[in-house]
Design a protein around this motif. Structure first.
Motif, short mmCIF file in Angstrom:
data_model
loop_
_atom_site.label_atom_id
_atom_site.label_comp_id
_atom_site.label_asym_id
_atom_site.label_seq_id
_atom_site.Cartn_x
_atom_site.Cartn_y
_atom_site.Cartn_z
N GLY A 1 29.13 63.16 -5.13
CA GLY A 1 29.05 63.60 -3.74
C GLY A 1 29.86 62.76 -2.78
N THR A 2 29.99 61.46 -3.03
CA THR A 2 30.69 60.57 -2.10
C THR A 2 32.12 60.28 -2.51
OG1 THR A 2 29.78 58.62 -3.25
CG2 THR A 2 28.57 59.45 -1.33
N CYS A 3 32.38 60.15 -3.81
CA CYS A 3 33.71 59.73 -4.26
C CYS A 3 34.63 60.91 -4.60
CB CYS A 3 33.59 58.81 -5.48
SG CYS A 3 32.71 57.28 -5.14
N LEU A 4 34.08 62.03 -5.05
CA LEU A 4 34.90 63.19 -5.36
C LEU A 4 34.85 64.18 -4.19
CD1 LEU A 4 36.71 64.80 -7.22
CD2 LEU A 4 34.67 65.67 -8.38
N TRP A 5 33.75 64.90 -4.06
CA TRP A 5 33.62 65.84 -2.94
C TRP A 5 33.74 65.12 -1.59
CZ3 TRP A 5 31.55 67.63 -7.52
CH2 TRP A 5 31.67 69.00 -7.78
N GLY A 6 33.21 63.92 -1.50
CA GLY A 6 33.19 63.21 -0.22
C GLY A 6 34.28 62.18 -0.06
N TYR A 7 35.40 62.38 -0.77
CA TYR A 7 36.51 61.40 -0.64
C TYR A 7 36.86 61.20 0.83
CZ TYR A 7 41.11 59.29 -1.01
OH TYR A 7 42.19 58.43 -0.86
N ASN A 8 37.00 62.29 1.57
CA ASN A 8 37.06 62.20 3.02
C ASN A 8 35.76 62.80 3.54
OD1 ASN A 8 37.51 62.64 5.80
ND2 ASN A 8 39.72 62.87 5.49
N PRO A 9 34.86 62.01 4.12
CA PRO A 9 35.14 60.79 4.86
C PRO A 9 34.75 59.47 4.20
CG PRO A 9 33.04 61.62 5.56
CD PRO A 9 33.52 62.54 4.45
N TYR A 10 33.93 59.47 3.15
CA TYR A 10 33.31 58.22 2.72
C TYR A 10 34.33 57.21 2.19
CZ TYR A 10 29.06 60.87 3.37
OH TYR A 10 28.07 61.63 3.92
N VAL A 11 35.26 57.66 1.36
CA VAL A 11 36.26 56.74 0.82
C VAL A 11 37.31 56.41 1.88
CG1 VAL A 11 38.06 56.44 -0.92
CG2 VAL A 11 35.89 57.54 -1.53
N THR A 12 37.80 57.44 2.59
CA THR A 12 38.84 57.19 3.60
C THR A 12 38.32 56.33 4.74
OG1 THR A 12 38.30 59.31 4.66
CG2 THR A 12 40.10 59.30 3.06
N ASN A 13 37.07 56.54 5.16
CA ASN A 13 36.50 55.67 6.21
C ASN A 13 36.43 54.23 5.74
OD1 ASN A 13 36.19 57.74 8.03
ND2 ASN A 13 33.98 57.90 7.82
#
Length: 584
Positions: free
Chosen positions: A303-315
């Motif tokens: 949820g955070t690293c694949l689907w949520g690459y933006n915003p969780y990883v980019t932030n």
């Protein structure tokens, strides 16, 4: 002594489940899992297309639908649904999608945030913005922060539908779909838990018709979408702990991914749920602890690293804080640290500014329905339960009401549920008592996390507090008086939500018809018009273009003597104005 022939399983909590209820639960689980998976496929497909240079972007929506329907048929077979019944979830999803598209096409989005930055995000993604490779793209200063750093799951999904259909408003169908998925998932969990069918329908209904969800259905606001996906996650998690099977796991994982990528706080609220489930397993169901931990870690990573690459990883990469701008880092302070807390400055009734959270909640729950500081004065006021006036119902014309936002009778329902809950504490067995306390404590703890949770759009789980004692009354061997009180509470909550929905959709229907007539008249006139779109330039230009209106966008240039285009609820600022070119 043997079990009755029409009973198929005995659950750890609840009771015997008849074959008919088991089949209905399976159909509901497959339907809710398919809807959640469809939203996940839309987002993942959009991201894959962007990585591949936007290849086939306009085909993502139909491909995602086909993938979801194939998943539905496979899950139905895994659930053992016989013969034609295996096709029921497929047909049900298609019917739900058709209804969702029709409703989305009829209602325009008049929400302030929806017209300001949600639609802007959708339009930019559908046209030329790749948030994966260009997360720090420059936008208009007023909305750049939100476009760069907020969760984008609903934007990706809506952008694919917009690219396929050419109609941006149709993207709101995801709200209606997840609303239905929350109902079916809750119904399935209640049936699997051994509740009678009538009681299961009652609980599923009041859980699903959260006024926050109802108010935001015809908009691009995402609080209701988060609430519905969180409800489905809760239903799936509780069922997985009792009887894990592929369809329930699929529903829970897909709903969690939707929740994580709908709002930044969706991830936070999900963690509260998973922590409570882990705590319960630690003390009451240790055999399920490892399974829950594996599912939790896997879901959070996806949820955070694949689907949520933006915003969780980019932030994290660009601002050193995955929850920026809600939270900040040493080099990039949060909005509150910068002294730019917009909710406190502009959205909070003046007599609640700077007050402690319990005081804010007192006004929110026990206040007279109102939308201060924008209308009917600047200050909120308190009232006795069940004493709202007819005039107070104006508050529910808004997509995001503030005071008594959960309905004019919610305060009275809340007090009745407190009494019922205390009564149950002395009647339940030890295990059920601690489960009820844990559930209620988890909801309360999640609401205490932010000073803005008094506003129900930021803490929609507040609606669940009076429903928890109802669920335990129906689930346990309660007295006749307790059951009657629970049914009375159901009727009150349902009537309360019906009032909100009636006022809200009456305004929404009239406003949508007014705007549709305005756009038709502007188009048929053949004239060219100047529009002061102010903060809504992207959404307004798209709306006018779709309606084939000839126009010039004046941006922030005001037209004080111009005609008002239906665009915002009365009391909100920055309504769009226009005039014919050459008109004085």
């Amino acid at each position: 002594m043997g079990f009755p022939a029409d009973c198929t399983r005995l659950l750890e909590i609840g009771g015997l489940v008849s074959k008919s209820n088991a089949s209905l639960a399976s159909v509901c689980w497959v339907t809710s899992a398919t809807v959640a998976a469809f939203l996940c496929f839309l987002q993942l497909g959009a991201m894959a297309s962007l990585v591949a240079g936007r290849a086939g972007f306009a085909l993502i929506a139909p491909i995602a639908l086909m993938a979801a329907l194939l998943s539905a048929y496979w899950l139905a077979r895994r659930e053992g649904l016989p013969g034609r019944m295996g096709w029921w979830p497929v047909g049900l999803v298609l019917v739900l999608l058709a209804l969702a598209l029709l409703l989305s096409a009829f209602f325009y989005d008049f929400s302030w945030d929806g017209e300001w930055y949600h639609q802007s995000g959708i339009i930019n993604i559908a046209r030329d913005w790749n948030p994966l490779s260009e997360p720090m793209r420059t936008f208009a200063a007023g909305r750049e922060l939100w476009l760069r750093h907020y969760a984008k799951g609903p934007w990706f999904a809506a952008a694919t539908i917009y690219a396929t259909t050419g109609r941006i408003e149709w993207g709101k169908c995801i709200n209606w779909l997840m609303f239905a998925a929350a109902f079916f998932g809750t119904l399935a969990a209640c049936l699997d838990g051994g509740l009678r069918r009538g009681r299961a329908f009652a609980i599923a209904t009041v859980v699903a018709i959260n006024p926050v969800v109802l108010c935001e259905l015809p908009t691009f606001l995402v609080d209701g979408l988060m609430a519905s996906s969180l409800v489905l996650t809760v239903a799936a998690t509780m069922t997985v702990l009792r009887r894990p099977r592929p369809v329930v796991i699929a529903a829970g994982v897909a709903a969690s991914i939707v929740c994580i990528n709908t709002k930044l706080t969706g991830l936070v609220y999900l963690c509260f749920l998973l922590a409570a489930a882990g705590l319960w397993c630690l003390f009451k169901a240790r055999r399920s602890l490892v399974r829950l931990a594996c599912l939790t870690v896997g879901t959070l990573v996806l949820g955070t690293c694949l689907w949520g690459y933006n915003p969780y990883v980019t932030n994290t990469l660009y601002r050193h804080q995955p929850f920026y701008p809600i939270l900040g880092s040493a080099n990039y302070p949060s909005l509150v640290q910068q002294g730019e807390d917009g909710n406190e400055k502009y959205e909070t009734p003046k007599n609640m500014v700077g007050r402690m959270l319990p005081v804010r909640f007192a006004y929110s729950v026990f206040g007279r329905p109102g939308n201060q500081p924008y209308r009917e004065g600047k200050n909120a006021s308190l009232m006795w339960p069940f004493t709202a006036h007819l005039h107070d119902l104006y508050s529910y014309t808004y997509q995001d009401p503030r005071i008594a936002a959960l309905g004019p009778f919610f305060s009275g329902c809340f007090l009745l549920s407190v009494g019922l809950g205390i009564w149950l504490l002395f009647k339940l067995d030890s295990s059920s008592r601690w489960m009820m306390i844990l559930v209620l404590a988890t909801i309360v703890a999640s609401l205490l996390l932010s000073k803005d949770s008094w506003w129900p759009r930021y803490g929609p789980q507040l609606w669940l507090l009076p429903i928890i004692p109802m669920l335990f009354t129906f689930r346990e061997s309660s007295s006749r008086l307790q059951v009657r009180l629970t049914w009375a509470l159901f009727v009150l909550l349902f009537f309360n939500a019906a009032i909100v929905a009636t006022v809200r959709f009456n305004w929404e229907a009239r406003a949508s018809l007014t705007l549709r007539h305005q756009l038709r008249d502007l188009r048929n006139s053949g004239q060219e018009y100047e529009f002061s779109t102010l903060y809504f330039d992207d959404s307004a230009k798209e709306r006018l273009t779709e309606a084939h209106v000839r126009f010039r966008d004046l941006g922030m240039t005001k037209l004080p003597n111009g005609h008002e285009l239906e665009s915002v609820v009365a009391g909100y600022p920055a309504a769009i104005r226009y005039r014919a070119v050459g008109e004085k």
